[in-house]
Write a protein that holds these residues in place. Structure first.
Motif, PDB file in Angstrom:
ATOM      1  N   GLU A 188       8.924 -50.284  18.185  1.00 32.21           N
ATOM      2  CA  GLU A 188       8.005 -50.495  17.069  1.00 32.21           C
ATOM      3  C   GLU A 188       6.554 -50.643  17.514  1.00 32.21           C
ATOM      4  O   GLU A 188       5.635 -50.145  16.875  1.00 32.21           O
ATOM      5  N   HIS A 189       6.357 -51.330  18.632  1.00 35.91           N
ATOM      6  CA  HIS A 189       4.987 -51.558  19.115  1.00 35.91           C
ATOM      7  C   HIS A 189       4.387 -50.344  19.801  1.00 35.91           C
ATOM      8  O   HIS A 189       3.215 -50.327  20.100  1.00 35.91           O
ATOM      9  N   LEU A 190       5.234 -49.375  20.098  1.00 38.98           N
ATOM     10  CA  LEU A 190       4.782 -48.294  20.961  1.00 38.98           C
ATOM     11  C   LEU A 190       4.363 -47.056  20.201  1.00 38.98           C
ATOM     12  O   LEU A 190       3.649 -46.217  20.720  1.00 38.98           O
ATOM     13  N   ILE A 191       4.819 -46.934  18.959  1.00 38.80           N
ATOM     14  CA  ILE A 191       4.602 -45.673  18.262  1.00 38.80           C
ATOM     15  C   ILE A 191       3.307 -45.710  17.450  1.00 38.80           C
ATOM     16  O   ILE A 191       2.834 -46.772  17.060  1.00 38.80           O
ATOM     17  N   ASP A 192       2.727 -44.534  17.251  1.00 40.46           N
ATOM     18  CA  ASP A 192       1.507 -44.442  16.455  1.00 40.46           C
ATOM     19  C   ASP A 192       1.839 -44.179  15.000  1.00 40.46           C
ATOM     20  O   ASP A 192       1.272 -44.771  14.109  1.00 40.46           O
ATOM     21  N   GLU A 228       0.320 -49.139  12.932  1.00 33.02           N
ATOM     22  CA  GLU A 228      -0.689 -50.184  13.070  1.00 33.02           C
ATOM     23  C   GLU A 228      -1.387 -50.449  11.732  1.00 33.02           C
ATOM     24  O   GLU A 228      -1.692 -51.589  11.396  1.00 33.02           O
ATOM     25  N   ARG A 249       0.707 -52.607   9.448  1.00 28.88           N
ATOM     26  CA  ARG A 249       0.604 -54.021   9.825  1.00 28.88           C
ATOM     27  C   ARG A 249      -0.730 -54.601   9.395  1.00 28.88           C
ATOM     28  O   ARG A 249      -0.803 -55.705   8.872  1.00 28.88           O
ATOM     29  N   GLU A 250      -1.781 -53.828   9.600  1.00 30.28           N
ATOM     30  CA  GLU A 250      -3.123 -54.345   9.315  1.00 30.28           C
ATOM     31  C   GLU A 250      -3.389 -54.469   7.811  1.00 30.28           C
ATOM     32  O   GLU A 250      -3.904 -55.475   7.347  1.00 30.28           O
ATOM     33  N   GLY A 270       0.399 -55.998   6.123  1.00 28.30           N
ATOM     34  CA  GLY A 270       1.122 -57.080   6.792  1.00 28.30           C
ATOM     35  C   GLY A 270       2.606 -56.812   6.903  1.00 28.30           C
ATOM     36  O   GLY A 270       3.423 -57.720   6.896  1.00 28.30           O
ATOM     37  N   LYS A 271       2.960 -55.529   7.010  1.00 30.18           N
ATOM     38  CA  LYS A 271       4.386 -55.172   7.065  1.00 30.18           C
ATOM     39  C   LYS A 271       4.724 -54.532   8.392  1.00 30.18           C
ATOM     40  O   LYS A 271       3.959 -53.724   8.911  1.00 30.18           O
ATOM     41  N   SER A 272       5.891 -54.883   8.900  1.00 28.25           N
ATOM     42  CA  SER A 272       6.370 -54.200  10.101  1.00 28.25           C
ATOM     43  C   SER A 272       6.967 -52.866   9.681  1.00 28.25           C
ATOM     44  O   SER A 272       7.207 -52.632   8.490  1.00 28.25           O
ATOM     45  N   ASP A 284      10.082 -53.425   7.873  1.00 25.28           N
ATOM     46  CA  ASP A 284       9.846 -53.852   6.485  1.00 25.28           C
ATOM     47  C   ASP A 284       9.670 -52.647   5.569  1.00 25.28           C
ATOM     48  O   ASP A 284      10.257 -52.577   4.482  1.00 25.28           O
TER      49      ASP A 284
END
Lengths: 157, 229
Positions: free
Chosen positions: B188-192, B209, B212-213, B216-218, B221
């Motif tokens: 999840e943290h690695l993909i654009d 990103e 999230r910004e 506020g959802k992952s 989510d």
């Protein structure tokens, strides 16, 4: 000529120096990066900025210290290189780091910015604390006494 | 840039893709997500011209797929395509003979990266190590785009972590990656960029990103919202 480390032998060829500082950076960030726990709902780049701010506030990163390259950071804390790039851009805009062409980025030496970082983090922590204890409705003196004992106890232990 | 424009694909009477469009940029990791059978692998196959499409167009750097394209793009299937009795070094030699974009130096680096021994036979490797060899054979090519089909499926957590390290390393620097996976939590943290597919169309295409910004959802989510309503 300016050399960032006192221990550095000026007669050493440049490449050994670069290697040395790289290992140094790797070790430092390697150790501290073990604790990075990203949450899934905040932008990763802001979490990285915050992580750096905390390290600065605690003194793990000192003014003028070199920080890893974007790629190196991405690798260390396992984030997307584009995100690392964005985090560095944000930190540059906030004046936390500065980068000269073809040199590693460094933590700022600007005292004003550094003290602000510490202040902001502290204020944020206090706010969270206050919000959570407010619901208990405790008189402020009692609370402060409790904080005082708890704070010194924990420090000693 | 890979541009997928309104592609449709039927298997017999069954319509698998009903006008799928998305783009994948160089230097970014694009993740295709969807339940089994939604047509993720079909899309990757279509990009490589391994399967004919019924309608639509696929452009790679502005050009339709042609012979030269195969030196610019590589497809890593979910299972290794080398013979089991081959040693890893044999497989590497095989690739070297067939592809001009094969980069022996990078291949050797990858052997170290994945801690593989080139004298091992493919049949003797664990599932995790087989997957690593499979990735090695694809990643060692000097190409602009890498397509990965389910690189994490059926692999233990530690091997998955090692494979995920590829995404943050210089090994895919400046390349475009399209990956399909069900183990979204791992990366999840690695993909654009995320492309959510359902019932033959793209339901949502978004930047991880930005989700999230701005919301506020992952990524998970957003997936729950889309698939579980």
């Amino acid at each position: 000529m300016y050399y960032p480390y006192n221990t550095l032998n000026v007669y050493e060829p440049l490449n050994t120096y670069t290697k040395k500082s790289c290992v140094y950076i790797q070790e430092r960030i390697g150790v501290v990066s073990m604790n990075v726990n990203f949450n899934n709902r905040d932008p990763v780049y802001l979490q990285v900025v915050r992580y750096f701010k905390e390290k600065i506030a605690i003194g793990d990163l000192v003014p003028g210290e070199e920080i890893p390259s974007r790629r190196e950071l991405a690798n260390r804390i396992k984030i997307n290189p584009n995100t690392a790039q964005r985090a560095y851009k944000e930190m540059e805009e906030q004046g936390l780091i500065h980068t000269e062409r073809n040199h590693p980025s460094k933590i700022t030496t600007d005292e004003k910015i550094l003290s602000k970082v510490r202040e902001a983090l502290l204020l944020e922590a206090v706010e969270t604390f206050v919000t959570s204890v407010r619901s208990i409705n405790v008189p402020v003196d009692e609370l402060l006494n409790l904080v005082r004992t708890k704070y010194t106890d924990d420090k000693e232990a | 840039m890979i541009e997928v424009k309104e592609i449709t694909k039927n298997y017999g009477r069954k319509k698998i893709l009903k006008g799928v469009s998305f783009t994948a940029n160089k230097g970014e990791i694009t993740c295709l997500i969807g339940i089994n059978g939604v047509g993720k692998t079909t899309i990757l196959n279509a990009i490589m011209a391994l399967t004919p499409i019924n309608k639509g167009q696929i452009l790679i750097n502005g050009e339709t797929i042609n012979k030269n394209m195969f030196e610019k793009i590589t497809f890593i299937p979910d299972a290794i395509t080398m013979l089991p009795q081959m040693k890893i070094s044999d497989a590497m030699e095989f690739m070297n003979d067939f592809y001009t974009c094969w980069n022996q130096k990078r291949a050797t680096e990858l052997l170290g990266f994945f801690k593989l021994n080139e004298q091992d036979r493919i049949s003797s490797l664990s599932k995790g190590n087989t997957a690593k060899v499979n990735l090695l054979l694809g990643l060692a090519m000097d190409v602009d785009f890498v397509l990965m089909d389910e690189p994490f499926s059926g692999i233990d957590m530690f091997s998955r972590e090692e494979i995920a390290k590829v995404f943050t390393s210089h090994l895919i620097e400046n390349r475009g990656v399209i990956i399909t996976t069900h183990e979204i939590g791992d990366i999840e943290h690695l993909i654009d960029k995320v492309v959510l597919l359902d019932e033959g169309i793209v339901i949502k295409e978004f930047s991880a990103e930005e989700a999230r910004e701005n919301e506020g959802k992952s990524v998970v989510d957003v997936m729950r919202e889309v698939y579980q309503k």
